[in-house]
Design an enzyme around this catalytic site. Structure first.
Site, PDB file in Angstrom:
ATOM      1  N   SER A  40       0.803  -1.223   0.000  1.00 11.50           N
ATOM      2  CA  SER A  40       0.000   0.000   0.000  1.00 11.50           C
ATOM      3  C   SER A  40       0.836   1.273   0.000  1.00 11.50           C
ATOM      4  O   SER A  40       0.369   2.319  -0.457  1.00 11.50           O
ATOM      5  CB  SER A  40      -0.931   0.002   1.220  1.00 11.50           C
ATOM      6  OG  SER A  40      -0.192  -0.192   2.417  1.00 11.50           O
ATOM      7  N   HIS A 246      -0.920   5.672   6.833  1.00 14.53           N
ATOM      8  CA  HIS A 246      -0.379   5.658   5.477  1.00 14.53           C
ATOM      9  C   HIS A 246      -0.030   7.082   5.049  1.00 14.53           C
ATOM     10  O   HIS A 246      -0.594   8.045   5.554  1.00 14.53           O
ATOM     11  CB  HIS A 246      -1.387   5.059   4.492  1.00 14.53           C
ATOM     12  CG  HIS A 246      -1.495   3.578   4.560  1.00 14.53           C
ATOM     13  ND1 HIS A 246      -2.305   2.924   5.458  1.00 14.53           N
ATOM     14  CD2 HIS A 246      -0.885   2.600   3.844  1.00 14.53           C
ATOM     15  CE1 HIS A 246      -2.199   1.620   5.301  1.00 14.53           C
ATOM     16  NE2 HIS A 246      -1.336   1.389   4.326  1.00 14.53           N
TER      17      HIS A 246
END
Length: 264
Positions: A40, A246
């Site tokens: 990711s 993230h």
């Protein structure tokens, strides 16, 4: 003598001009095929602007591989990085575009193998001691199992794309320490940062042993960690759990892209 000196001077000037023109032509040449692999952090989860055809892989047009390709116009660009990917997923699903013509490969992988998501869940919901215990379990995995998993991926890349320049990108530290910050204790924040360093060290060593280029993003993210006041990382987001921890779009363009530019 004058005529001879003039001839030498003219010849030297022509060689210099020729070299300059040749260098300019080389600089303008588009790079060869580029393949972006990984998890990711490479697909761009957290950056938004996801490519609809990528589905649950959540590949973003604001992810550093996409930004690099847009700026450098490689002869082809294959973007197979996928949210949640582990080393086995790279081997099973992402390597098809690689071949002897591939010029550049980038990859971030290993965090999911080491249990990053479970570490963060434990540290957010449980006590300091439970958090530290889960991190120690992750470190034991990094010592015992992850190197072999990385070797399998890196060897497969080398076999399929023997002429490629391979850039292995690491993970940032997540928290700014020594400042007041709502959420996790300083003990947890320091332990999570130390775990990121531990993981990066293991990945960097395997990358070096395979002759790959290590892309360390901890420097570019310094000053932009969670709790810094200028974070390039999402903190815990209960409304969109998948984007928690993230990089934001700014983290991709300001934290990852400069490292890829330099390494590539």
């Amino acid at each position: 003598m004058r005529r001879s000196r003039l001839a030498v001077y003219v010849a030297s000037l022509l060689l210099a001009v020729g070299a300059t023109l040749a260098g300019a032509g080389h600089a303008q040449a588009a790079p060869g095929p580029y393949v972006a692999l990984g998890d990711s952090y490479s697909s761009g989860v957290g950056a938004g602007s996801y490519i609809s055809s990528s589905g649950d892989c959540k590949r973003s047009t604001k992810a550093h591989p996409y930004l690099w390709a847009a700026a450098n116009s490689p002869s082809s660009f294959s973007f197979t990085a996928c949210s949640g990917a582990r080393t086995g997923d790279v081997l099973a699903n992402q390597l098809t575009p690689l071949n002897s013509a591939t010029a550049l490969v980038s990859i971030s992988i290993g965090g999911n193998d080491a249990g990053f998501s479970d570490v963060m869940t434990t540290c957010v919901l449980q006590s300091d001691s439970s958090c530290l215990s889960r991190i120690n379990t992750a470190k034991a995995y990094v010592d015992s199992t992850l190197p072999g998993r990385l070797d399998s991926v890196y060897s497969a890349i080398s076999t399929r794309a023997p002429n490629a320049h391979v850039v292995v990108l690491g993970y940032p530290r997540f928290y700014k320490l020594g400042t007041s910050c709502v959420g996790l204790s300083e003990t947890k924040r320091k332990a999570i940062n130390d775990a990121a360093d531990y993981l990066d060290a293991a990945i960097a060593k395997r990358a070096a042993d395979h002759g790959f280029t290590w892309g360390d993003v901890r420097g570019t993210f310094t000053g932009h960690e969670i709790c810094s006041g200028s974070s390039w990382l999402h903190s815990l987001n209960w409304l969109n759990i998948g984007e928690s921890y993230h990089p934001t779009a700014a983290g991709q363009s300001g934290g990852y892209l400069p490292v890829l530019n330099s390494a590539a």
